[in-house]
Design a protein around this motif. Structure first.
Motif, PDB file in Angstrom:
ATOM      1  N   ASP A 152     -13.959  11.350 -12.555  1.00  0.00           N
ATOM      2  CA  ASP A 152     -13.829  12.210 -13.733  1.00  0.00           C
ATOM      3  C   ASP A 152     -12.532  11.952 -14.502  1.00  0.00           C
ATOM      4  O   ASP A 152     -12.046  12.822 -15.215  1.00  0.00           O
ATOM      5  CB  ASP A 152     -13.925  13.680 -13.329  1.00  0.00           C
ATOM      6  CG  ASP A 152     -12.804  14.108 -12.393  1.00  0.00           C
ATOM      7  OD1 ASP A 152     -12.167  13.233 -11.782  1.00  0.00           O
ATOM      8  OD2 ASP A 152     -12.564  15.322 -12.285  1.00  0.00           O
ATOM      9  N   PRO A 207      -7.650  12.753 -13.430  1.00  0.00           N
ATOM     10  CA  PRO A 207      -8.692  13.762 -13.581  1.00  0.00           C
ATOM     11  C   PRO A 207      -8.210  14.886 -14.504  1.00  0.00           C
ATOM     12  O   PRO A 207      -7.039  15.252 -14.500  1.00  0.00           O
ATOM     13  CB  PRO A 207      -8.880  14.285 -12.152  1.00  0.00           C
ATOM     14  CG  PRO A 207      -8.382  13.209 -11.270  1.00  0.00           C
ATOM     15  CD  PRO A 207      -7.265  12.557 -12.030  1.00  0.00           C
ATOM     16  N   ARG A 208      -9.118  15.408 -15.273  1.00  0.00           N
ATOM     17  CA  ARG A 208      -8.794  16.502 -16.191  1.00  0.00           C
ATOM     18  C   ARG A 208      -8.127  17.665 -15.443  1.00  0.00           C
ATOM     19  O   ARG A 208      -7.253  18.340 -15.974  1.00  0.00           O
ATOM     20  CB  ARG A 208     -10.064  16.974 -16.889  1.00  0.00           C
ATOM     21  CG  ARG A 208      -9.842  18.014 -17.968  1.00  0.00           C
ATOM     22  CD  ARG A 208     -11.152  18.468 -18.608  1.00  0.00           C
ATOM     23  NE  ARG A 208     -11.962  17.379 -19.127  1.00  0.00           N
ATOM     24  CZ  ARG A 208     -11.817  16.814 -20.324  1.00  0.00           C
ATOM     25  NH1 ARG A 208     -10.866  17.225 -21.132  1.00  0.00           N
ATOM     26  NH2 ARG A 208     -12.613  15.847 -20.705  1.00  0.00           N
TER      27      ARG A 208
END
Length: 117
Positions: free
Chosen positions: A5, A110-111
């Motif tokens: 992600d 990752p966010r």
């Protein structure tokens, strides 16, 4: 290191920085907001990348020091202040604003590591 992600983020969304100077050398400490961001920064914020970031100032060397217990990286950059505080013609002779130049670099993480998430 990439996660499934991962997204591109400016470094300032993952960390803040402090800068100090001595002569014609600065040190920039990059401190993660969240511990989980640290491995991504270690992987991507290399000595070569920091040297390239400051190439327009013609530094001669960068040393990187990893501080995993506080999720930080300290970079020492030589010959980057145009001769030092007393002889430099740069507007920012101490290099205090140079930390944001580094924080503007794009990284993948990752966010969930971002303070904006």
């Amino acid at each position: 290191m990439t996660a499934p992600d991962s997204i591109d983020l400016p470094l300032y969304q993952l960390a803040h920085a402090r800068t100090g100077d001595k002569g014609n050398r600065i040190n920039i400490s990059v401190i993660c907001y969240r511990q989980e961001a640290y491995p991504y920064l270690v992987d991507q914020m290399t000595e070569a990348r920091v040297l390239a970031c400051f190439a327009h100032r013609e530094p001669t060397a960068v040393q990187r020091y990893l501080l995993p217990n506080i999720a930080a990286i300290n970079f020492v950059i030589d010959e980057v202040l145009g001769g030092g505080v007393n002889s430099s013609l740069y507007l920012d002779r101490h290099g205090k604003g140079l930390s944001f130049l580094l924080l503007s670099e794009m990284v993948q993480a990752p966010r969930s590591c971002s303070v904006a998430s």
